[in-house]
Write an enzyme that holds these catalytic residues in place. Structure first.
Site, short mmCIF file in Angstrom:
data_model
loop_
_atom_site.label_atom_id
_atom_site.label_comp_id
_atom_site.label_asym_id
_atom_site.label_seq_id
_atom_site.Cartn_x
_atom_site.Cartn_y
_atom_site.Cartn_z
N LEU A 144 0.79 -1.37 0.16
CA LEU A 144 -0.23 -0.10 0.07
C LEU A 144 0.86 1.21 0.00
O LEU A 144 1.69 1.28 0.56
CB LEU A 144 -0.94 -0.06 1.33
N HIS B 147 -3.57 3.96 -2.22
CA HIS B 147 -4.61 3.21 -1.58
C HIS B 147 -5.03 4.01 -0.35
O HIS B 147 -6.48 3.87 -0.18
CB HIS B 147 -3.74 1.89 -1.12
N GLN C 82 -9.27 6.22 -9.53
CA GLN C 82 -8.95 6.91 -10.96
C GLN C 82 -7.72 6.63 -11.54
O GLN C 82 -7.69 6.48 -13.01
CB GLN C 82 -9.30 8.22 -10.75
N ASP D 189 -6.62 3.64 -11.92
CA ASP D 189 -6.89 2.60 -13.16
C ASP D 189 -8.36 3.16 -13.60
O ASP D 189 -9.36 2.29 -13.17
CB ASP D 189 -6.98 1.25 -12.27
N GLN E 144 -10.28 0.25 -15.23
CA GLN E 144 -10.90 -0.68 -14.34
C GLN E 144 -12.08 0.12 -13.59
O GLN E 144 -13.14 -0.60 -13.46
CB GLN E 144 -9.78 -1.17 -13.06
N SER F 189 1.97 3.96 -7.60
CA SER F 189 1.77 2.77 -8.00
C SER F 189 2.74 1.83 -7.28
O SER F 189 3.93 2.11 -7.03
CB SER F 189 2.05 2.56 -9.42
P1 AMP Z 1 -3.79 -2.11 -6.73
O1 AMP Z 1 -3.58 -2.52 -5.34
O2 AMP Z 1 -3.20 -1.56 -7.55
O3 AMP Z 1 -4.69 -3.18 -7.66
O4 AMP Z 1 -5.07 -0.87 -6.50
C1 AMP Z 1 -5.91 -1.15 -5.71
C2 AMP Z 1 -6.93 0.16 -5.71
O5 AMP Z 1 -6.04 1.48 -5.40
C3 AMP Z 1 -7.09 0.50 -7.05
O6 AMP Z 1 -8.80 0.87 -6.96
C4 AMP Z 1 -6.45 1.45 -7.74
O7 AMP Z 1 -7.21 2.18 -8.65
C5 AMP Z 1 -6.25 2.39 -6.51
N1 AMP Z 1 -4.98 3.08 -6.72
C6 AMP Z 1 -3.67 2.64 -7.03
N2 AMP Z 1 -2.89 3.51 -7.03
C7 AMP Z 1 -3.62 4.80 -6.93
C8 AMP Z 1 -3.28 6.17 -6.87
N3 AMP Z 1 -2.04 6.62 -7.30
N4 AMP Z 1 -4.34 7.07 -6.73
C9 AMP Z 1 -5.47 6.84 -6.48
N5 AMP Z 1 -5.80 5.16 -6.11
C10 AMP Z 1 -5.00 4.34 -6.85
#
Ligand code: AMP
Length: 283
Positions: free
Chosen positions: A33, A37, A148, A150, A153, A185
């Site tokens: 995280l 997140h 946003q 993703d 998604q 990310s």
């Molecule tokens: P992930 O762990 O990468 O699958 O992401 C889990 C959730 O966190 C998804 O809804 C992503 O869109 C969101 N997320 C990941 N990186 C960011 C970011 N930089 N800003 C906002 N939401 C994010």
């Protein structure tokens, strides 16, 4: 904060909370995280009585040649961060419990999934729609928060929830960036110093493109996209796509488009970086 690993225990917990009239929000994640997140957790905390963060690196959204085995993980640190941000439950199932070896059922969105990341990652959104459906059936939320970051998604999940009548409100929270503009990310962990520096070209080009489009409209969209492609290529990025689509439909924009999704994906070293900006046209 409690950690739950077992599916039946998670369902029992959520059923009990719902019987007591509590509103549940879920934040699906693959762990490792960062502030992006955590901003989703903050958003969930404002909207609901109970916040569940799921922490599961979902194997079915990775193709065999992708980074499932090396995807960064740090469960202890994740739990610490979740606790600090007021999470009630971290749900972290085992892959073998989530997926029966002889499973034969998938959830497939057939249109929006065919653009952008779906072209180079053909099983990606099938894996996401399936795991998100399962996580919804296990955590029984009233609200689910996605980022946003993703954008595709978020659109696909919103469509799936509408099409399949899930009684769940989807909230899409803003993209969180590092101070210098890099979209946060988990995969940024793969970047060495030089790649991280060069990777900044993505957000810089998107912001520049946004300015050009706000000033001039979409008349010279081709030029704007070429500028982004040239900049990223010059910085050594291996481009998967640079596209400007109607943000509501992911179709090619026409003169009536209200909001453009300017999106791009490029590899810098081992890291696949994706980023996007929403551009309001004609305001
Ligand atoms: P992930 O762990 O990468 O699958 O992401 C889990 C959730 O966190 C998804 O809804 C992503 O869109 C969101 N997320 C990941 N990186 C960011 C970011 N930089 N800003 C906002 N939401 C994010």
């Amino acid at each position: 904060m409690k950690i739950i690993n077992k599916i039946a225990e998670m369902q029992q917990y959520s059923t009990l909370q719902r019987c007591e009239g509590k509103k549940i929000a879920v934040v699906p994640t693959m762990g490792f995280l960062h502030e992006g997140h955590l901003s989703l957790i903050d958003c969930a905390r404002k909207e609901a009585d109970i916040v569940i963060v799921t922490n599961f690196v979902n194997p079915t959204q990775f193709a065999p040649h992708e980074d499932l085995d090396t995807y960064p993980r740090n469960f202890e640190e994740d739990c610490k961060l979740c606790k600090e941000r007021g999470t009630d439950i971290v749900f972290a199932p085992e892959a073998d419990d989530m997926y029966c070896a002889d499973r034969t059922t998938w959830v497939i969105e057939e249109k929006l999934s065919k653009h952008l990341c779906g072209l180079s990652r053909p099983v990606f959104f099938r894996g996401i729609c399936t795991v998100v459906t399962k996580l919804f059936n296990i955590t029984l939320p009233d609200i689910a928060v996605f980022g946003q970051k993703d954008a595709q998604q978020a659109l696909i999940i919103t469509r799936m929830v509408r099409d399949l009548n899930f009684p769940i409100e989807i909230i899409v929270a803003p993209l969180v960036r590092e101070k210098d503009g890099l979209a946060m990310s988990s995969r940024n962990r793969y970047l060495n110093e030089g790649e991280r520096h060069r990777g900044l070209v993505i957000s810089r080009s998107l912001f520049r493109a946004e300015k050009m489009l706000v000033q001039n409209g979409i008349g010279r969209l081709g030029e704007v996209l070429s500028m982004i492609v040239d900049n990223i290529s010059e910085a050594g990025g291996k481009i998967d796509y640079v596209e400007a689509l109607d943000a509501a439909t992911l179709e090619e924009p026409d003169e009536n488009v209200k909001t453009l999704l300017l999106a791009c994906a490029a590899d810098f070293g081992k890291a696949r970086l994706i980023d996007n900006v929403l551009v309001k046209i004609g305001e």
